[in-house]
Motif scaffolding. Structure first.
Motif, PDB file in Angstrom:
ATOM      1  N   MET A  56       0.624  -1.367  -0.277  1.00  0.00           N
ATOM      2  CA  MET A  56      -0.465   0.089   0.444  1.00  0.00           C
ATOM      3  C   MET A  56       0.836   1.096   0.271  1.00  0.00           C
ATOM      4  N   PHE A  57       1.225   1.488  -1.125  1.00  0.00           N
ATOM      5  CA  PHE A  57       1.835   3.346  -1.290  1.00  0.00           C
ATOM      6  C   PHE A  57       1.395   4.210  -1.886  1.00  0.00           C
ATOM      7  N   SER A  58       1.914   5.886  -1.971  1.00  0.00           N
ATOM      8  CA  SER A  58       1.758   6.556  -3.099  1.00  0.00           C
ATOM      9  C   SER A  58       2.757   7.360  -3.563  1.00  0.00           C
ATOM     10  N   VAL A  59       3.103   7.759  -4.319  1.00  0.00           N
ATOM     11  CA  VAL A  59       3.520   8.217  -5.201  1.00  0.00           C
ATOM     12  C   VAL A  59       3.377   9.471  -5.328  1.00  0.00           C
ATOM     13  N   PHE A  60       3.942  10.479  -4.963  1.00  0.00           N
ATOM     14  CA  PHE A  60       4.240  11.790  -6.071  1.00  0.00           C
ATOM     15  C   PHE A  60       4.272  12.755  -7.072  1.00  0.00           C
ATOM     16  N   LYS A  61       3.845  12.618  -7.687  1.00  0.00           N
ATOM     17  CA  LYS A  61       4.164  12.760  -9.235  1.00  0.00           C
ATOM     18  C   LYS A  61       3.756  14.474  -9.777  1.00  0.00           C
ATOM     19  N   ASP A  62       4.595  15.457  -9.771  1.00  0.00           N
ATOM     20  CA  ASP A  62       4.681  17.000 -10.284  1.00  0.00           C
ATOM     21  C   ASP A  62       4.270  16.349 -12.203  1.00  0.00           C
ATOM     22  N   THR A  63       2.875  17.010 -11.850  1.00  0.00           N
ATOM     23  CA  THR A  63       2.807  16.748 -13.108  1.00  0.00           C
ATOM     24  C   THR A  63       1.347  18.494 -14.123  1.00  0.00           C
ATOM     25  N   ARG A  64       2.313  19.347 -13.614  1.00  0.00           N
ATOM     26  CA  ARG A  64       2.533  20.708 -13.954  1.00  0.00           C
ATOM     27  C   ARG A  64       2.663  20.393 -16.105  1.00  0.00           C
ATOM     28  N   VAL A  65       2.970  18.898 -16.571  1.00  0.00           N
ATOM     29  CA  VAL A  65       3.751  19.075 -17.522  1.00  0.00           C
ATOM     30  C   VAL A  65       2.171  18.719 -18.574  1.00  0.00           C
ATOM     31  N   LEU A  66       1.879  18.299 -17.633  1.00  0.00           N
ATOM     32  CA  LEU A  66      -0.242  17.727 -18.418  1.00  0.00           C
ATOM     33  C   LEU A  66      -0.938  18.639 -18.729  1.00  0.00           C
ATOM     34  N   ASP A  67      -1.705  18.838 -19.473  1.00  0.00           N
ATOM     35  CA  ASP A  67      -2.581  19.683 -19.642  1.00  0.00           C
ATOM     36  C   ASP A  67      -3.600  18.682 -19.142  1.00  0.00           C
ATOM     37  N   VAL A  68      -4.726  20.120 -17.723  1.00  0.00           N
ATOM     38  CA  VAL A  68      -5.670  19.414 -17.698  1.00  0.00           C
ATOM     39  C   VAL A  68      -6.695  18.147 -18.223  1.00  0.00           C
ATOM     40  N   GLU A  69      -7.096  18.526 -19.574  1.00  0.00           N
ATOM     41  CA  GLU A  69      -7.669  18.111 -20.148  1.00  0.00           C
ATOM     42  C   GLU A  69      -7.393  17.300 -19.948  1.00  0.00           C
ATOM     43  N   CYS A  70      -5.907  16.506 -20.701  1.00  0.00           N
ATOM     44  CA  CYS A  70      -5.217  14.960 -20.608  1.00  0.00           C
ATOM     45  C   CYS A  70      -4.822  14.503 -19.573  1.00  0.00           C
ATOM     46  N   HIS A  71      -5.713  14.468 -18.152  1.00  0.00           N
ATOM     47  CA  HIS A  71      -5.722  13.700 -16.777  1.00  0.00           C
ATOM     48  C   HIS A  71      -5.474  12.410 -16.889  1.00  0.00           C
ATOM     49  N   PHE A  72      -6.208  11.924 -17.972  1.00  0.00           N
ATOM     50  CA  PHE A  72      -6.807  10.265 -18.097  1.00  0.00           C
ATOM     51  C   PHE A  72      -5.263   9.311 -18.266  1.00  0.00           C
ATOM     52  N   TYR A  73      -4.541  10.443 -19.457  1.00  0.00           N
ATOM     53  CA  TYR A  73      -3.225   9.767 -19.915  1.00  0.00           C
ATOM     54  C   TYR A  73      -2.395   9.183 -18.653  1.00  0.00           C
ATOM     55  N   LEU A  74      -2.181   9.737 -17.353  1.00  0.00           N
ATOM     56  CA  LEU A  74      -1.454   9.699 -16.122  1.00  0.00           C
ATOM     57  C   LEU A  74      -2.319   8.017 -15.724  1.00  0.00           C
ATOM     58  N   SER A  75      -3.812   8.636 -15.468  1.00  0.00           N
ATOM     59  CA  SER A  75      -3.876   6.956 -15.063  1.00  0.00           C
ATOM     60  C   SER A  75      -4.040   5.910 -15.666  1.00  0.00           C
ATOM     61  N   MET A  76      -3.367   6.343 -17.348  1.00  0.00           N
ATOM     62  CA  MET A  76      -2.715   4.965 -18.341  1.00  0.00           C
ATOM     63  C   MET A  76      -1.719   4.775 -18.076  1.00  0.00           C
ATOM     64  N   ASN A 121      -7.902  25.943 -12.942  1.00  0.00           N
ATOM     65  CA  ASN A 121      -7.349  25.087 -14.168  1.00  0.00           C
ATOM     66  C   ASN A 121      -6.484  24.533 -15.143  1.00  0.00           C
ATOM     67  N   GLN A 122      -5.212  24.641 -13.810  1.00  0.00           N
ATOM     68  CA  GLN A 122      -4.048  24.436 -14.166  1.00  0.00           C
ATOM     69  C   GLN A 122      -3.262  22.562 -13.165  1.00  0.00           C
ATOM     70  N   LEU A 123      -3.306  21.600 -13.903  1.00  0.00           N
ATOM     71  CA  LEU A 123      -2.559  20.418 -13.106  1.00  0.00           C
ATOM     72  C   LEU A 123      -1.294  20.692 -12.292  1.00  0.00           C
ATOM     73  N   GLN A 124      -1.378  20.843 -11.361  1.00  0.00           N
ATOM     74  CA  GLN A 124      -0.047  21.393 -10.274  1.00  0.00           C
ATOM     75  C   GLN A 124       0.581  19.969  -9.825  1.00  0.00           C
ATOM     76  N   SER A 125       0.070  18.677  -9.040  1.00  0.00           N
ATOM     77  CA  SER A 125       0.615  17.650  -9.178  1.00  0.00           C
ATOM     78  C   SER A 125      -0.220  16.267  -8.662  1.00  0.00           C
ATOM     79  N   SER A 126      -0.152  15.368  -8.615  1.00  0.00           N
ATOM     80  CA  SER A 126      -1.156  13.657  -8.331  1.00  0.00           C
ATOM     81  C   SER A 126      -0.302  13.097  -7.884  1.00  0.00           C
TER      82      SER A 126
END
Length: 243
Positions: A56-76, A121-126
């Motif tokens: 059981m673990f969590s990872v911090f990821k800076d996701t500013r490179v990703l447009d907010v409408e493309c957030h599902f690509y991180l899930s992929m 409206n900008q992704l900062q992190s996940s």
């Protein structure tokens, strides 16, 4: 890579999210826990796990490179990373059940919960939460759950499994940095559970209907071919795949 190991915590996602709100957190910071008292899954479900048996673990990821409408690509990317990591340990019959459960022979071996921080409206992190059933062999009241040990008959070193997942995570997240979205989507859809097979679904009103999963949209909606050749898009809360 900073790793924080906890004995017991309500939720590694909650801990890491709070930490990132209080201080600057290094990219790919990992929080692991031997036991979670309030582990969470998709749509508010609880993630149950025996102490010291699983990952059981969590990872911090800076996701500013990703447009907010493309957030599902991180899930992929995360789904594929876990998929390939499990495959490397000879876990068989793997599929990705939309949006990001990992199944082996139709039973759930891993759950993923991604929580995004969005500002203006900008992704900062996940915060990427991952729960993998590793060495647990008894699942009370969870008939569709399985573990790496149940599948393979092998007892696994959890640190080795964690390291392999993190290695694969870095590999697949690099696809986001290079904006290789089509490659991610193709790999994800190639391994999608029940793709192009007749399936039964339940909508949010409780109605059952039949259709064929054709893939996902760029924003993560499930594409289902229903009657009269119509392809309809569904959000997570709108439909449930029953098989």
């Amino acid at each position: 890579m900073r790793t924080i190991k906890l004995n017991a915590i309500d939720s590694t996602n909650s801990f890491l999210r709070q930490l990132s709100a209080e201080e600057t957190v290094e990219d790919f910071t990992v929080v692991t826990a031997e036991h979670q008292t309030g582990g969470r899954g998709q749509m508010g479900t609880k993630w149950e796990s025996q102490s010291a048996k699983n990952l059981m673990f969590s990872v911090f990821k800076d996701t500013r490179v990703l447009d907010v409408e493309c957030h599902f690509y991180l899930s992929m990317a995360v789904s594929l990373a876990v998929f390939e990591a499990l495959k490397s340990f000879q876990i068989t019959s793997l599929k990705i059940k939309w949006p990001n459960d990992i199944l082996s022979d139709q039973q759930k071996v891993c759950g993923i919960l991604i929580e995004n921080v969005i500002k203006q409206n900008q992704l900062q992190s996940s915060i990427i939460g991952i729960g993998i059933n590793v060495n647990q062999t008894i699942f009370n009241d969870l008939p569709n759950a399985t573990s790496m040990q149940l599948i393979s008959g092998t007892h696994f070193n959890r640190d080795q499994v964690l390291q392999e997942v993190l290695n694969q995570l870095k590999h697949y997240i690099s696809f986001l940095d290079s904006k290789s979205y089509d490659l991610l989507k193709q790999a994800y859809e190639n391994n999608l559970f029940r793709k192009d097979k007749p399936s039964t679904f339940k909508d949010k009103q409780g109605n059952l209907f039949s259709g064929y999963i054709k893939g996902v949209s760029n924003s993560g909606h499930l594409k289902v071919l229903i009657e009269d050749g119509i392809v309809k898009l569904y959000e997570l809360k709108e439909v449930q795949l029953l098989f």
